[in-house]
Design a protein around this motif. Structure first.
Motif, PDB file in Angstrom:
ATOM      1  N   SER A  11      38.054  61.948  65.890  1.00  0.00           N
ATOM      2  CA  SER A  11      39.383  61.982  65.302  1.00  0.00           C
ATOM      3  C   SER A  11      40.259  60.896  65.910  1.00  0.00           C
ATOM      4  O   SER A  11      40.260  60.685  67.123  1.00  0.00           O
ATOM      5  N   SER A  12      41.035  60.234  65.056  1.00  0.00           N
ATOM      6  CA  SER A  12      41.977  59.229  65.552  1.00  0.00           C
ATOM      7  C   SER A  12      43.131  59.893  66.292  1.00  0.00           C
ATOM      8  O   SER A  12      43.892  59.225  66.990  1.00  0.00           O
ATOM      9  N   TYR A  13      43.281  61.203  66.164  1.00  0.00           N
ATOM     10  CA  TYR A  13      44.328  61.939  66.866  1.00  0.00           C
ATOM     11  C   TYR A  13      43.862  62.480  68.218  1.00  0.00           C
ATOM     12  O   TYR A  13      44.630  63.091  68.939  1.00  0.00           O
ATOM     13  N   LEU A  55      43.510  69.819  56.005  1.00  0.00           N
ATOM     14  CA  LEU A  55      44.142  68.527  56.293  1.00  0.00           C
ATOM     15  C   LEU A  55      45.503  68.398  55.612  1.00  0.00           C
ATOM     16  O   LEU A  55      46.446  67.875  56.197  1.00  0.00           O
ATOM     17  N   ALA A  56      45.605  68.896  54.382  1.00  0.00           N
ATOM     18  CA  ALA A  56      46.881  68.843  53.672  1.00  0.00           C
ATOM     19  C   ALA A  56      47.932  69.656  54.424  1.00  0.00           C
ATOM     20  O   ALA A  56      49.097  69.245  54.535  1.00  0.00           O
ATOM     21  N   VAL A  58      47.927  70.321  57.695  1.00  0.00           N
ATOM     22  CA  VAL A  58      48.221  69.669  58.967  1.00  0.00           C
ATOM     23  C   VAL A  58      49.151  68.482  58.746  1.00  0.00           C
ATOM     24  O   VAL A  58      50.133  68.319  59.478  1.00  0.00           O
ATOM     25  N   THR A  59      48.878  67.671  57.758  1.00  0.00           N
ATOM     26  CA  THR A  59      49.695  66.479  57.543  1.00  0.00           C
ATOM     27  C   THR A  59      51.074  66.851  57.000  1.00  0.00           C
ATOM     28  O   THR A  59      52.047  66.153  57.260  1.00  0.00           O
ATOM     29  N   ALA A  60      51.181  67.956  56.286  1.00  0.00           N
ATOM     30  CA  ALA A  60      52.486  68.402  55.783  1.00  0.00           C
ATOM     31  C   ALA A  60      53.380  68.860  56.919  1.00  0.00           C
ATOM     32  O   ALA A  60      54.595  68.763  56.837  1.00  0.00           O
ATOM     33  N   SER A  62      53.458  67.555  59.938  1.00  0.00           N
ATOM     34  CA  SER A  62      53.793  66.530  60.935  1.00  0.00           C
ATOM     35  C   SER A  62      54.962  65.680  60.545  1.00  0.00           C
ATOM     36  O   SER A  62      55.585  65.773  59.583  1.00  0.00           O
TER      37      SER A  62
END
Length: 62
Positions: A11-13, A55-56, A58-60, A62
């Motif tokens: 993961s890039s995170y 993922l949707a 998690v990104t929502a 942030s």
């Protein structure tokens, strides 16, 4: 059934110091998730649609 080895991606995170590393490998019928420090240990496999929904969410947030 496909017997090809999974291609894991970190993961890039994940943190740069290596303490919090998650790896993901996607194939047609599942997305596999594991701790990069325990590559021979357990892994989680979820349906691609479930992974997309995760993922949707998690990104929502942030």
């Amino acid at each position: 059934m496909n017997s090809s080895p999974l291609r894991w991606f970190k993961s890039s995170y994940s943190s740069g110091d290596g303490d919090d590393c998650v790896e993901v490998a996607a194939c047609a019928d599942a997305v596999h998730v594991r701790d990069s420090k325990v590559t021979a240990g357990p892994e989680l496999a979820v349906a691609p649609a479930s992974w997309g929904a995760f993922l949707a969410g998690v990104t929502a947030g942030s």
